[in-house]
Every structure is written in structure tokens, then in C-alpha cells.
Design a protein around this motif. Structure first.
Motif, PDB file in Angstrom:
ATOM      1  N   SER A  40       0.838  -1.204   0.000  1.00 47.88           N
ATOM      2  CA  SER A  40       0.000   0.000   0.000  1.00 47.88           C
ATOM      3  C   SER A  40       0.866   1.245   0.000  1.00 47.88           C
ATOM      4  CB  SER A  40      -0.921   0.022   1.222  1.00 47.88           C
ATOM      5  OG  SER A  40      -1.726  -1.120   1.233  1.00 47.88           O
TER       6      SER A  40
ATOM      7  N   THR B  93     -10.979  -2.320   4.685  1.00 49.38           N
ATOM      8  CA  THR B  93     -11.631  -1.191   4.004  1.00 49.38           C
ATOM      9  C   THR B  93     -13.109  -1.552   3.830  1.00 49.38           C
ATOM     10  OG1 THR B  93     -11.580  -1.877   1.684  1.00 49.38           O
ATOM     11  CG2 THR B  93      -9.533  -0.999   2.571  1.00 49.38           C
ATOM     12  N   CYS B  94     -13.927  -0.518   3.620  1.00 48.10           N
ATOM     13  CA  CYS B  94     -15.363  -0.801   3.481  1.00 48.10           C
ATOM     14  C   CYS B  94     -15.637  -1.595   2.198  1.00 48.10           C
ATOM     15  CB  CYS B  94     -16.185   0.472   3.556  1.00 48.10           C
ATOM     16  SG  CYS B  94     -15.801   1.622   2.250  1.00 48.10           S
ATOM     17  N   HIS B  95     -14.707  -1.512   1.220  1.00 45.48           N
ATOM     18  CA  HIS B  95     -14.896  -2.283  -0.021  1.00 45.48           C
ATOM     19  C   HIS B  95     -14.694  -3.778   0.223  1.00 45.48           C
ATOM     20  CE1 HIS B  95     -14.581   1.668  -1.806  1.00 45.48           C
ATOM     21  NE2 HIS B  95     -13.438   1.816  -1.172  1.00 45.48           N
TER      22      HIS B  95
ATOM     23  N   SER C  23     -12.874   7.411   2.062  1.00 48.87           N
ATOM     24  CA  SER C  23     -13.250   6.185   2.769  1.00 48.87           C
ATOM     25  C   SER C  23     -12.086   5.784   3.672  1.00 48.87           C
ATOM     26  CB  SER C  23     -13.635   5.081   1.788  1.00 48.87           C
ATOM     27  OG  SER C  23     -12.511   4.630   1.110  1.00 48.87           O
ATOM     28  N   TYR C  24     -12.412   5.173   4.781  1.00 45.07           N
ATOM     29  CA  TYR C  24     -11.405   4.888   5.806  1.00 45.07           C
ATOM     30  C   TYR C  24     -10.792   3.504   5.614  1.00 45.07           C
ATOM     31  CZ  TYR C  24      -9.142   4.618  10.326  1.00 45.07           C
ATOM     32  OH  TYR C  24      -8.208   4.501  11.311  1.00 45.07           O
ATOM     33  N   GLU C  25      -9.502   3.416   5.931  1.00 41.80           N
ATOM     34  CA  GLU C  25      -8.822   2.128   5.922  1.00 41.80           C
ATOM     35  C   GLU C  25      -8.324   1.873   7.342  1.00 41.80           C
ATOM     36  OE1 GLU C  25      -6.973   1.419   2.283  1.00 41.80           O
ATOM     37  OE2 GLU C  25      -5.444   0.096   3.101  1.00 41.80           O
ATOM     38  N   LYS C  26      -8.668   0.693   7.868  1.00 43.79           N
ATOM     39  CA  LYS C  26      -8.410   0.437   9.290  1.00 43.79           C
ATOM     40  C   LYS C  26      -6.978  -0.028   9.569  1.00 43.79           C
ATOM     41  CE  LYS C  26     -11.628  -1.570  11.765  1.00 43.79           C
ATOM     42  NZ  LYS C  26     -12.705  -2.511  12.193  1.00 43.79           N
TER      43      LYS C  26
END
Ligand SMILES: [Fe+2]
Lengths: 110, 203
Positions: A15, A60-62, B3-6
Motif C-alpha cells: 500500500s 476497508t469498506c470495499h 473512505s477509511y482504511e483500518k
């Protein structure tokens, strides 16, 4: 290092590679080599995020997939059951969520 | 839209409580050259930036600065979450403790609360990019100073990562400046405001 930590470390590395390359491409939009690298690493990141979500919890929400993110290894009291998985796992700013990376990265960084 | 990444962009794993160190690093949260100011500066400037690629770069760097803000807050949180009142008292963290306990609140190391004046959104592309270049170097200097003062390797590692990012951002803003100049008549770089006086921008 266990499987969770190995995967988290790989996700962090790939990432970051993409974070850095994205800024480079913002100012070098025609560079073939950078675009190829972006494509490959982006693919790799998507695969890693998916396997992490299937095994542990979505980052992630995806990656929220209520049919597949309910493995017995999930960090939640509902492990193995169908449930809302977005709040599973350690809190990102806690040491528990970051213990994974320390062995490799901290040695080089400190 | 975000959007958030944890996860953190770079791991923060600090095992030794030290409110003194937290009281210094907090400047990179709420201080004049901190990550909050950086993020809001770029995200505010991007709307009127007359070159689409540069607006995009401001969005991406402003977004990364949010991730840096989160790392800085994680450092402060981990340094103070188990602190005893005596420890806070001994190192002068007691004043902060009285108002915020061990919660995160944006302030400079010297105690000045976060100030929106740090955004520096002037509405002139050249001026704003000059400001951004300087801001990245000022943040780098602050990290240099912190790294000189702090001995704990667990704290130094993320600070070194953040310092390195300031250098990359400086480089990218330098390239953005060149892009903006290409759109201007080379005789008027600094005479007019290309964001407002659009007649001086090449077609
Ligand atoms: Fe930066």
C-alpha cells in the motif's frame, strides 16, 4: 510472525508503494514503467486485502462481504457467525494492531 | 468523498509511557507546521487551483497528511494512555492533563491552540505552491528537531518515516510549480494572480 501479522505487513508495504507511486504519477502521467508498476502492485494489494478480509476482518469498506468475512479467526466475539464485520479487529492506533510490523520495519527505521 | 482504511500508513508501536515526549510531538498535531495544518491547507487550496493535475496532487497529498495526522495521534495516544498523574506533573504535562486528561487535542508544543491561520489559502497558485514548498520544509525541520531530542527507537521510527515523506512532498510540489508555470506567460509569473486574472493564463 503469525499469518495475520505477515499479511498485515505485506499489505502495509504494498500500500505504501502505491501511495508513493500515486503522487509520482500525478506529476508524471505518461511514464510507462511507473504505470506498469502501479498496475501490478494494485492487483497484488487487492488480492492481499481480500485474503485478509476472508481470514480475519475487512480493512476497508470495499472488503466488507457479509457472506465471506466470518472466519473462526476473526478478532470478534461473533467469530464464525454471520455478523456485521466492519468493527471487528484491533483498533488501528493501538499497539495491538501494529505489533505485527515492528520486528521487520522498526529495526531498519530506528 | 473519503473512505477509511483500518490501519496506519506506517506502524506505531510504542511500549514506554512518556508524557514529556508526547508534549513535544503534539506540535505535529496542532502546531503551525503540523499535519492537521498541512492537510487542511492543501485540501482548502485545491478548489481554485487553475491546473487540474495540481488540484489532484493537492487532494492526494492532503489525504496522505490525514494519515500522518492519524500516526501522530497514535504516537501521542500510546505515549500517554498509561500515564500516572505524578508523571504528568513531573514533566509539565499537568496543564494539558487538567483540560484534556489523556485525550487528543490539537495544540502547539508551546501551548498555543491550533489556529486556522495556518491554512494559508491565498487564492494565488504561485503563492500557494510556494507556501506548500516552505511548509513541507518547515515540517521536515520540526521532525529533524524532534529526532535529535528523542532517544526512544520506537518513537523515532515513525518520525523518520514522516520526515522522509515531507521530502517527497516537497519534490512533488516543486514539479507542480513547474506545471503551473508552463501555463503562464513567462514574463508574468509573479506579476499577476493567474487564479483570478485569467487573461494571463495561456489557452
Ligand atoms: Fe507533507
Amino acid at each position: 510472525m503469525d499469518d495475520r501479522n505477515t499479511l498485515l505487513k505485506e499489505i502495509g508495504e504494498v500500500s505504501f508503494f502505491l501511495d508513493d507511486l500515486r503522487l509520482y504519477l500525478d506529476t508524471h502521467p505518461l511514464e510507462e514503467k511507473a504505470m506498469d508498476l502501479y498496475q501490478q502492485h494494485h492487483q497484488k494489494r487487492m488480492e492481499l486485502l481480500k485474503s485478509y478480509a476472508d481470514k480475519f476482518e475487512p480493512l476497508t469498506c470495499h472488503c466488507i462481504d457479509l457472506a465471506s468475512n466470518n472466519s473462526p479467526d476473526s478478532d470478534t466475539r461473533y467469530a464464525g457467525r454471520k455478523h456485521w464485520t466492519w468493527s471487528d479487529g484491533p483498533i488501528p492506533w493501538d499497539t495491538a494492531a501494529n505489533a505485527c510490523h515492528t520486528a521487520g520495519i522498526l529495526k531498519g527505521g530506528a | 468523498m473519503w473512505s477509511y482504511e483500518k490501519r496506519l500508513q506506517f506502524p506505531v508501536h510504542i511500549t514506554k509511557t512518556c508524557p514529556k515526549t508526547a508534549s513535544l510531538i503534539i506540535s505535529q498535531f496542532g502546531g503551525p507546521d503540523g499535519e492537521l495544518a498541512a492537510s487542511m491547507r492543501y485540501l482548502s487550496q485545491r478548489y481554485t487551483m487553475p491546473c487540474k493535475e495540481v488540484s489532484g496532487l493537492l487532494t492526494d497529498i492532503g489525504t496522505e497528511e490525514l494519515a500522518h495526522l492519524e500516526m501522530i495521534c497514535a504516537i501521542i495516544y500510546q505515549l500517554t494512555k498509561n500515564m500516572k498523574v505524578e508523571e504528568a506533573k513531573a514533566c509539565g504535562f499537568d496543564a494539558y492533563y487538567v483540560d484534556h486528561t489523556s485525550a487528543l487535542w490539537p495544540t502547539a508544543a508551546a501551548g498555543v491552540p491550533f489556529n486556522a491561520c495556518e491554512f494559508q489559502s491565498k487564492g494565488d497558485a504561485i503563492t500557494d505552491l510556494m507556501e506548500d514548498l516552505a511548509a513541507e520544509q518547515k515540517a521536515r525541520t520540526t521532525y529533524d528537531n524532534l529526532i535529535r531530542i528523542i532517544d526512544d527507537g520506537e518513537v523515532r521510527a515513525p518520525l523518520k518515516f514522516l520526515r522522509a515523506r515531507e521530502i517527497v512532498h516537497f519534490q512533488r510540489f516543486g514539479e507542480a510549480m513547474e506545471k503551473i508555470k508552463e501555463k503562464l506567460d513567462e514574463k508574468n509569473f509573479y506579476y499577476f494572480n493567474m487564479e483570478f486574472d485569467k487573461q494571463f493564463v495561456k489557452g
